[in-house]
Design an enzyme around this catalytic site. Structure first.
Site: not given
Ligand SMILES: NC(=O)c1ccc[n+]([C@@H]2O[C@H](COP(=O)([O-])OP(=O)(O)OC[C@H]3O[C@@H](n4cnc5c(N)ncnc54)[C@H](O)[C@@H]3O)[C@@H](O)[C@H]2O)c1
Length: 276
Positions: A153, A166
């Site tokens: 991230s 985080y």
């Molecule tokens: N959305 C953003 O702006 C952003 C920015 C930087 C990094 N990220 C990273 O991208 C990745 C995806 O995030 P997203 O935005 O799609 O989130 P999201 O909440 O839309 O999807 C995340 C998915 O991960 C699953 N999950 C969470 N904990 C879990 C666990 N312990 N075991 C199995 N599944 C689990 C959830 O059920 C969910 O379906 C993450 O690693 C997040 O930190 C997101």
């Protein structure tokens, strides 16, 4: 024939958001997708959708932070599809508070989620990569190029207020990525990471006054950003907008294509040009 025809990919957190888009893109390129998510129903739905489009998938629901998850997921991928080519360490959630209000539990949960769980999955897969490399080399066969993409991230690259645990974990993903790129080049495995900026998912959904809550591991976590904050981020972003899950998945899939077979140990920032 897609670019990833016949390859097997594990995608964690594939039930929604960025992970879902990654799973769909890999399947569209012909990969067998081993889809994981905490949400069993969402996991099954991804696989059904992939099958309905003529692709092939396998649901491996469950918590990636369970100590045996890595061995289980790799075992299931191998027993169903015979090999493992791609791993996307995507699952995750946020638990934000100021550094001074951070609890030990919160610190440990974020490190466990974003760093330890991906490490365990990679360690389990690495044993297979090493054994296969030895077997193929001893019989003078070429090594296939396998791919790992870890998710970091901008918080892990530049820091972010309220995200000390985080941010530390996502920064750790950078070190882990660069180290494994050095160790596993000999097995013809490329190891890269994508650090996302602001991508529109439930973690960043807009709210007026009260943030939404999601429940992970029996704990409620506030998610989302105020509309004002989202507007500020968009104004500072050179491309002038929030990214979509499809934008984010596109950056990940680049590292899975054969065109990137000589790219390893790299961190790609997918943030619309925002560097902070
Ligand atoms: N959305 C953003 O702006 C952003 C920015 C930087 C990094 N990220 C990273 O991208 C990745 C995806 O995030 P997203 O935005 O799609 O989130 P999201 O909440 O839309 O999807 C995340 C998915 O991960 C699953 N999950 C969470 N904990 C879990 C666990 N312990 N075991 C199995 N599944 C689990 C959830 O059920 C969910 O379906 C993450 O690693 C997040 O930190 C997101």
């Amino acid at each position: 024939m897609g670019k990833l025809s016949g390859q097997t990919a594990i995608v964690t957190g594939a039930g929604q958001g960025i992970g879902l888009s990654i799973a769909q893109k890999l399947a569209a390129e012909g990969a067998h997708v081993v889809a994981n998510d905490l949400d069993e129903g969402a996991c099954a739905e991804v696989v059904n959708e992939i099958s309905a489009r003529g692709g092939s998938g396998l649901a491996v629901p469950g918590d990636v932070t369970a100590p045996d998850f890595g061995e289980r997921a790799v075992g299931e991928a191998l027993s169903h599809f015979g090999d493992l080519d791609i791993i996307i360490n995507n699952a995750g959630y946020i638990w934000n508070t100021s550094a001074l209000n951070h609890t030990d539990e919160q610190w440990a949960a974020m490190l466990d989620m974003h760093l330890t769980a991906p490490f365990r999955l990679l360690r389990a897969a690495g044993a297979h990569f090493r054994n296969e490399a030895k077997r193929l080399i001893s019989s003078d066969q070429p090594l296939p190029c396998r791919k790992i993409v870890n998710i970091s991230s901008v918080s892990g690259i530049f820091g972010a207020a309220t995200q000390i645990s985080y941010s530390a974990a996502k920064s750790g993903v950078v070190g882990m990525t660069k180290t494994l790129a050095k160790e596993w080049g000999r097995y013809n495995v490329t190891v890269n990471a994508v650090a996302f900026g602001h991508i529109a998912t439930r973690l960043t959904q807009p709210y007026e006054e009260t943030p939404e809550e999601i429940t992970i591991g029996g704990r409620a976590h506030k998610v989302g950003l105020t509309k004002q904050h989202i507007t500020q981020i968009q104004e500072m972003t050179p491309l002038g907008r929030t990214g979509t899950p499809d934008d984010a998945a596109g950056a990940v899939v680049l590292f899975c294509y054969p065109e990137s077979n000589f790219v390893s140990g790299q961190i790609l920032v997918a943030s619309g040009g925002l560097e902070m």
